[in-house]
Write an enzyme that holds these catalytic residues in place. Structure first.
Site, mmCIF file in Angstrom:
data_model
loop_
_atom_site.group_PDB
_atom_site.id
_atom_site.type_symbol
_atom_site.label_atom_id
_atom_site.label_comp_id
_atom_site.label_asym_id
_atom_site.label_seq_id
_atom_site.Cartn_x
_atom_site.Cartn_y
_atom_site.Cartn_z
ATOM 1 N N TYR A 1 0.842 -1.203 0.000
ATOM 2 C CA TYR A 1 0.000 0.000 0.000
ATOM 3 C C TYR A 1 0.878 1.255 0.000
ATOM 4 C CZ TYR A 1 -3.496 3.398 1.580
ATOM 5 O OH TYR A 1 -4.314 4.480 1.690
ATOM 6 N N SER B 1 -3.497 11.974 8.390
ATOM 7 C CA SER B 1 -2.512 10.903 8.514
ATOM 8 C C SER B 1 -1.114 11.497 8.446
ATOM 9 C CB SER B 1 -2.705 9.873 7.398
ATOM 10 O OG SER B 1 -2.482 10.478 6.137
ATOM 11 N N GLU C 1 7.117 8.646 19.895
ATOM 12 C CA GLU C 1 6.096 7.765 20.458
ATOM 13 C C GLU C 1 5.979 6.488 19.634
ATOM 14 O OE1 GLU C 1 2.384 9.908 20.862
ATOM 15 O OE2 GLU C 1 3.474 11.805 21.025
ATOM 16 N N LYS D 1 4.410 3.815 17.357
ATOM 17 C CA LYS D 1 3.299 3.876 16.399
ATOM 18 C C LYS D 1 2.427 2.640 16.610
ATOM 19 C CE LYS D 1 2.167 4.554 11.526
ATOM 20 N NZ LYS D 1 1.254 3.418 11.434
ATOM 21 N N ASP E 1 -0.284 -0.090 16.220
ATOM 22 C CA ASP E 1 -0.965 -0.661 15.060
ATOM 23 C C ASP E 1 -2.382 -1.044 15.460
ATOM 24 O OD1 ASP E 1 -1.308 -1.461 12.485
ATOM 25 O OD2 ASP E 1 -0.203 -3.342 12.666
ATOM 26 N N TYR F 1 -3.081 9.939 22.917
ATOM 27 C CA TYR F 1 -1.789 10.557 22.640
ATOM 28 C C TYR F 1 -1.889 11.886 21.873
ATOM 29 C CZ TYR F 1 -2.601 7.911 18.304
ATOM 30 O OH TYR F 1 -3.150 7.368 17.175
ATOM 31 N N LYS G 1 7.374 13.728 16.580
ATOM 32 C CA LYS G 1 6.611 14.976 16.593
ATOM 33 C C LYS G 1 7.487 16.090 17.161
ATOM 34 C CE LYS G 1 2.274 12.524 17.646
ATOM 35 N NZ LYS G 1 1.193 12.340 18.653
ATOM 36 N N LYS H 1 8.729 3.958 9.914
ATOM 37 C CA LYS H 1 8.170 2.610 9.967
ATOM 38 C C LYS H 1 9.270 1.556 9.988
ATOM 39 C CE LYS H 1 4.072 2.031 8.200
ATOM 40 N NZ LYS H 1 2.925 1.827 7.291
ATOM 41 N N CYS I 1 12.261 -39.750 18.068
ATOM 42 C CA CYS I 1 11.034 -39.110 17.601
ATOM 43 C C CYS I 1 10.186 -38.693 18.808
ATOM 44 C CB CYS I 1 10.252 -40.083 16.721
ATOM 45 S SG CYS I 1 8.667 -39.448 16.126
ATOM 46 N N CYS J 1 7.163 -38.897 19.095
ATOM 47 C CA CYS J 1 5.951 -39.722 19.181
ATOM 48 C C CYS J 1 6.046 -40.658 20.390
ATOM 49 C CB CYS J 1 5.757 -40.533 17.909
ATOM 50 S SG CYS J 1 6.874 -41.931 17.724
ATOM 51 N N CYS K 1 12.220 -39.867 11.359
ATOM 52 C CA CYS K 1 11.795 -40.926 12.257
ATOM 53 C C CYS K 1 11.836 -42.238 11.489
ATOM 54 C CB CYS K 1 10.375 -40.635 12.753
ATOM 55 S SG CYS K 1 9.620 -42.011 13.627
ATOM 56 N N CYS L 1 4.787 -45.168 13.353
ATOM 57 C CA CYS L 1 4.775 -43.889 14.059
ATOM 58 C C CYS L 1 3.406 -43.241 13.899
ATOM 59 C CB CYS L 1 5.860 -42.969 13.489
ATOM 60 S SG CYS L 1 5.773 -41.269 14.107
#
Length: 783
Positions: free
Chosen positions: A45, A91, A125, A127, A129, A237, A302, A326, A421, A423, A445, A451
């Site tokens: 994006y 933004s 600060e 960011k 998500d 914030y 900032k 980022k 293994c 198992c 194995c 098994c």
């Protein structure tokens, strides 16, 4: 679609590209902000946004009214009332490197006319998500809450926001303005997100790809009771409309918000100075990220002084005084919490890293592959380490590096790969020896079908989507039926569908009833009639993947023909020495035939002077060999005696005609042929297959067409397909005689690129390969 570099665009091409980008980004905004179901990663994006901005910078007179550089988010959804923000929720511009962060500081200084030795303070600060929200307080009382929406008009989600414990219904203390819009982020803690997804998956309900999607989907529920049941939290914030000033700096404002009852990001937010401070805090946050209990995807810088913020003002849709630095989209740091061993259907033991959850490339990652024991030793990765993981596209995340500077003190013990293994049988593990005599890095194995883990994995593969794809028989049900002893081999699945006694018993169990049992039977019965290619693939033979299964199904009309060819081939399998000789670089089929023929005649004791090199002697013995083949054989066989002995043994161990015929099938080759032959040479495999075939009506695979526009071409599909699934596109292409590849190379003839196409599209452009849209593809194959 081939992307023309921005510097090479004509004005007409630029106008057309800006129109396309505006439409594409508007669609992605809708999916991200309204539907909480993005189809491309944040990095993809951002690349689209950056291309749009680069074109507008070169052609400023072409900027459109609906330009993505002038808009924020997406229009509100119809189910919520509109809320007009007192001050737009804008933004931030993005930075992705140290140079861009340093340039941000330089731009601030140029605008404010500050010298290089004057101090500029910043608040840095994390960011978060999550989902941005705005809270309007009048006389200290919460009166309205809204999402960002398109930045100017958001959605009224007041009732939902009131359910979040971090959001005060009445501000604490005193000194708050008569009216204030407090801005912040709705988020979910990582542990709570993982617990919700685990519970939802167990209940067969929707799960979420990452914490951000979960937070957005939970907040935007029509019924606030659902929001109340979700573990949502809120960080305050920032602020929008405010009737009176209440702080002189961003740092003071965070302290004031906390005094009024908000949870803020200080700490870990920090006040720093100048460009070096921006770089240092970014590195600190990168190290801190794995230890946080919430997801961040970068750092927000900032300008701290609010008077300076006012002077700097805004540009387009972003404040000039702030920027988001980022983290790399496909890499992240996190903590290795455990190493588990998974047993595959062929017995291969794969170590899996269990990680503290972290979002990478838009997906919450909790597991990563460690490949094998040698890779663990190479990385020296230990439980408790901070590790760097990488995820690219659909590739399984992997650990690429250990952050040794963050290793706990005292250091955790080195990992020791087990010898048995996991198992219940604790069968010994063994490394295989390949054709050249080298030990494989893979440990297997040795229990094979004894098994239980391998047997379950075989069954999981058998019912998987690309094999028999039996609806209603997922991993949970399969494991339960295996534990019950009802399903031990594939044929048992079809026997179960007609076993009245077991089905009656199933109807009495929790989670089952008449409808669910009927659906299970329906799903099984629907697969009694099935294509030959799915049967071959479903057997789970080593080295027989989906593509090879299709090749075999097209070559053999019936399963009986395939089995007969494989059993015949098993009587003339090549020896290890023959395979070793055949795998030497530069030794193709013709060279191999020459070597075997010489070996049949027998090579006597060294007939040439000792002074001659082994390579020259090989050239004398087999004069038609190419120079690369002679060099490869010299490297593999250090002495004349070793070479002569290998040729004699290879001649005695040469494969039979039936094996050669099977290996010669276009698209099969010697490795798959050997696996196929070995599988059908085992009596227990033949018994298992016979029991299965007895239950099925196996259909021959339709022969591909040869008279279509794509017949004989190699096609790659990339990006999001909107009018058909990827499986449908592949089946369509193969039915029309095309070969579908998973990666782009010089042998690729055509790339079909949908929205979000990334590295494959870039490679195709660089190689000059024809690129078309999904609509172009459909039009071409329809004609």
């Amino acid at each position: 679609m081939t992307l023309i570099p921005v510097a090479d665009l004509s004005e007409t091409e630029a106008a057309s590209e800006l129109a396309r980008l505006a439409d594409d980004l508007a669609e992605h905004d809708l999916r991200y902000h309204q539907q909480d179901a993005p189809t491309i990663s944040d990095a993809e994006y951002d690349a689209l946004k950056r291309r749009n901005l680069d074109i507008e910078t070169r052609f400023p007179h072409l900027i459109r009214e609906n330009s993505p550089s002038m808009t924020v988010g997406a229009a509100r959804a119809d189910q919520f009332s509109p809320v007009e923000h007192g001050v737009p929720m804008l933004s931030l511009d993005n930075a992705f490197s140290n140079d861009e962060a340093t340039e941000f500081d330089a731009r601030i200084r140029r605008f404010l006319k500050l010298s290089a030795d004057e101090t500029v303070a910043y608040t840095a600060e994390p960011k978060i998500d999550g989902l941005s929200a705005s809270l309007r307080y009048e006389k200290g009382v919460l009166v309205q809450g809204a999402t960002r929406g398109d930045g100017r008009v958001g959605e009224d989600v007041t009732a939902n926001l009131r359910t979040i414990a971090d959001i005060p219904h009445r501000l604490k203390g005193s000194g708050w303005p008569e009216v204030i819009e407090v801005r912040g982020e709705v988020y979910v803690e990582l542990a709570a997100f993982a617990a919700f997804n685990a519970a939802a998956e167990a209940a067969g309900q929707r799960t979420y790809a990452n914490p951000r999607n979960f937070a957005a989907g939970s907040l935007r529920q029509i019924d606030p009771k659902i929001s109340a049941q979700r573990p949502l939290r809120f960080f305050g914030y920032a602020w929008g409309l405010v009737s009176d000033s209440f702080a002189g700096s961003q740092w003071e404002a965070l302290a004031q918000l906390e005094a009024w009852g908000f949870v803020t990001t200080a700490p870990p937010a920090k006040r720093v100075e100048n460009a070096q401070g921006l770089l240092d805090i970014y590195a600190a946050f990168e190290t801190l990220r794995p230890t946080l209990d919430f997801d961040i995807d970068g750092v927000v810088y900032k300008v701290d002084d609010l008077d300076r913020q006012k002077r700097l003002g805004f540009v387009s849709r972003s404040p000039r005084w702030a920027i988001a630095r980022k983290f790399p989209a496909q890499k992240a740091r996190t903590i290795l919490e455990a190493i588990d061993l998974q047993v595959g259907r062929t017995g291969a033991i794969t170590p899996v890293a269990r990680l503290k959850p972290v979002t990478v490339g838009g997906v919450s990652v909790t597991n990563a592959t460690l490949h094998n024991g040698d890779e663990i030793a190479r990385l020296d990765v230990r439980v408790g380490d901070t590790v760097v993981i990488q995820r690219a596209g659909d590739v399984i995340p992997q650990i690429v590096e250990v952050a040794l500077e963050a290793r706990p003190d005292p250091a955790p013990p080195a990992y020791e790969f087990p010898h048995a293994c996991p198992c219940p049988l604790k069968t010994p593990l063994a490394r295989e020896t390949n054709a050249s005599g080298t030990e494989s890095v893979v440990r297997r194995c040795t229990g094979e079908f004894a098994c239980p883990f391998q047997r379950v994995e075989h069954l999981r593969h058998f019912v998987s989507r690309r094999a028999f794809d039996i609806e209603g028989l997922g991993e949970k049900q399969l494991q339960a039926f295996f534990d019950e002893g009802w399903i031990k081999e594939p044929a048992d699945i079809f026997r179960l569908a007609r076993d009245a006694e077991k089905l009656d018993a199933l109807r009495t169990r929790d989670g089952y009833g008449e409808t669910s049992v009927a659906n299970l039977v329906k799903g099984i019965e629907a697969r009694r009639t099935i294509g030959l290619d799915r049967v071959i693939y479903g057997l789970g033979m080593r080295d027989i993947g989906e593509t090879t299964s299709t090749v075999l199904a097209r070559h053999f009309d019936t399963f009986a023909d395939l089995q007969a060819a494989a059993e015949a081939a098993s009587k003339g399998l090549p020896t290890a020495t023959y395979l070793e000789l055949s795998t030497a670089p530069g030794v193709g089929p013709k060279a191999l035939d020459l070597l075997v023929e010489v070996g049949k005649g027998g090579l006597k004791a060294d007939p040439w002077p000792q002074a001659e090199s082994v390579e020259l002697k090989i050239g004398h013995a087999v004069p038609k060999l190419t120079k690369p083949a002679r060099a490869a054989l010299t490297e593999r066989y250090a002495t004349w005696h070793a070479f002569a002995q290998a040729l004699a043994e290879a001649a005695n161990g040469a494969p039979g005609e039936d094996y050669l015929h099977l290996a010669a099938v276009d698209g099969v080759g010697p490795v798959a042929a050997q696996s196929l032959a070995r599988f059908f040479s085992e009596d227990h495999n033949r018994q298992k297959v016979a029991a299965l075939v007895e239950q099925l009506d196996i259909q021959a695979l339709a022969k591909p067409k040869t008279d279509t526009a794509v017949a004989g071409k190699t096609v790659v599909f990339t990006g999001a397909l909107e009018k058909m699934t990827r499986d449908e596109a592949k089946a369509q292409a193969e039915a029309l005689g095309a070969k579908v590849a998973s990666s782009v190379s010089k042998k690729t003839d055509l790339v079909v690129a949908g929205p979000g196409a990334g590295s494959k599209l870039k490679t195709a452009t660089e190689l000059g390969i024809q690129v078309m849209t999904e609509d172009d593809w459909l039009a071409m194959v329809a004609g």
